[in-house]
Write a protein that holds these residues in place. Structure first.
Motif, PDB file in Angstrom:
ATOM      1  N   ARG A 286       0.813  -1.216   0.000  1.00  0.00           N
ATOM      2  CA  ARG A 286       0.000   0.000   0.000  1.00  0.00           C
ATOM      3  C   ARG A 286       0.848   1.267   0.000  1.00  0.00           C
ATOM      4  N   ASN A 287       2.149   1.142   0.216  1.00  0.00           N
ATOM      5  CA  ASN A 287       3.032   2.304   0.218  1.00  0.00           C
ATOM      6  C   ASN A 287       3.564   2.648  -1.166  1.00  0.00           C
ATOM      7  N   TYR A 288       3.285   1.791  -2.139  1.00  0.00           N
ATOM      8  CA  TYR A 288       3.876   1.950  -3.455  1.00  0.00           C
ATOM      9  C   TYR A 288       2.882   2.484  -4.477  1.00  0.00           C
ATOM     10  N   ALA A 289       3.375   3.399  -5.307  1.00  0.00           N
ATOM     11  CA  ALA A 289       2.655   3.749  -6.518  1.00  0.00           C
ATOM     12  C   ALA A 289       2.851   2.616  -7.518  1.00  0.00           C
ATOM     13  N   MET A 290       1.846   2.398  -8.349  1.00  0.00           N
ATOM     14  CA  MET A 290       1.883   1.264  -9.280  1.00  0.00           C
ATOM     15  C   MET A 290       1.721   1.749 -10.710  1.00  0.00           C
ATOM     16  N   GLY A 291       2.408   1.080 -11.609  1.00  0.00           N
ATOM     17  CA  GLY A 291       2.306   1.451 -13.010  1.00  0.00           C
ATOM     18  C   GLY A 291       2.191   0.237 -13.912  1.00  0.00           C
ATOM     19  N   TRP A 292       1.673   0.482 -15.102  1.00  0.00           N
ATOM     20  CA  TRP A 292       1.660  -0.520 -16.176  1.00  0.00           C
ATOM     21  C   TRP A 292       2.497   0.031 -17.330  1.00  0.00           C
ATOM     22  N   PHE A 293       3.333  -0.825 -17.864  1.00  0.00           N
ATOM     23  CA  PHE A 293       4.155  -0.494 -19.014  1.00  0.00           C
ATOM     24  C   PHE A 293       3.960  -1.592 -20.056  1.00  0.00           C
ATOM     25  N   ARG A 294       4.389  -1.313 -21.273  1.00  0.00           N
ATOM     26  CA  ARG A 294       4.321  -2.336 -22.305  1.00  0.00           C
ATOM     27  C   ARG A 294       5.542  -2.233 -23.215  1.00  0.00           C
ATOM     28  N   GLN A 295       5.846  -3.375 -23.818  1.00  0.00           N
ATOM     29  CA  GLN A 295       6.983  -3.409 -24.725  1.00  0.00           C
ATOM     30  C   GLN A 295       6.643  -4.294 -25.906  1.00  0.00           C
TER      31      GLN A 295
END
Length: 123
Positions: free
Chosen positions: A30-39
């Motif tokens: 819960r302390n982390y920002a989360m992201g989605w990436f693609r390649q």
């Protein structure tokens, strides 16, 4: 430490939808920002979407704005990416990632990564 495992990828026709999910383990999720990436093959990893630790602030790449929605549920340690109106150019391996900083667009600032899930959109 945060471990991330993506799921939900697959083959879909253009115009279809998919929902990616990222399951996290570790007490500090819960302390982390989360992201989605693609390649995509032959291309650099690119930012898709991200949200703050609370989920109150979201960010999207222009290419997916209005079509993708990122969300998180801290109670079950999961981050989702709902993808609609998919296009062939969305074809890529999708990764979720976590960081405890503010640089949500920059893949180099992320501390933890999942193994990725393949999304293929046919025309």
């Amino acid at each position: 430490q945060v471990q991330l495992v993506e799921s939900g990828g697959g083959l879909v026709q253009a115009g279809g939808s998919l929902r990616l999910s990222c399951a996290a383990s570790g007490r500090s999720f819960r302390n982390y920002a989360m992201g989605w990436f693609r390649q995509a093959p032959g291309k650099e990893r690119e930012f898709v979407a991200a949200l703050s630790w609370s989920g109150g602030t979201t960010y999207y790449a222009d290419s997916v704005k209005g079509r993708f929605t990122i969300s998180r549920d801290n109670a079950v340690k999961r981050v989702n990416l709902q993808m609609t109106s998919l296009k062939p150019e969305d074809t890529a391996v999708y990764y979720c990632a976590a960081q405890d900083g503010p640089h949500l667009w920059d893949p180099h600032k992320y501390d933890y990564w999942g193994q990725g899930t393949q999304v293929t959109v046919s025309s």
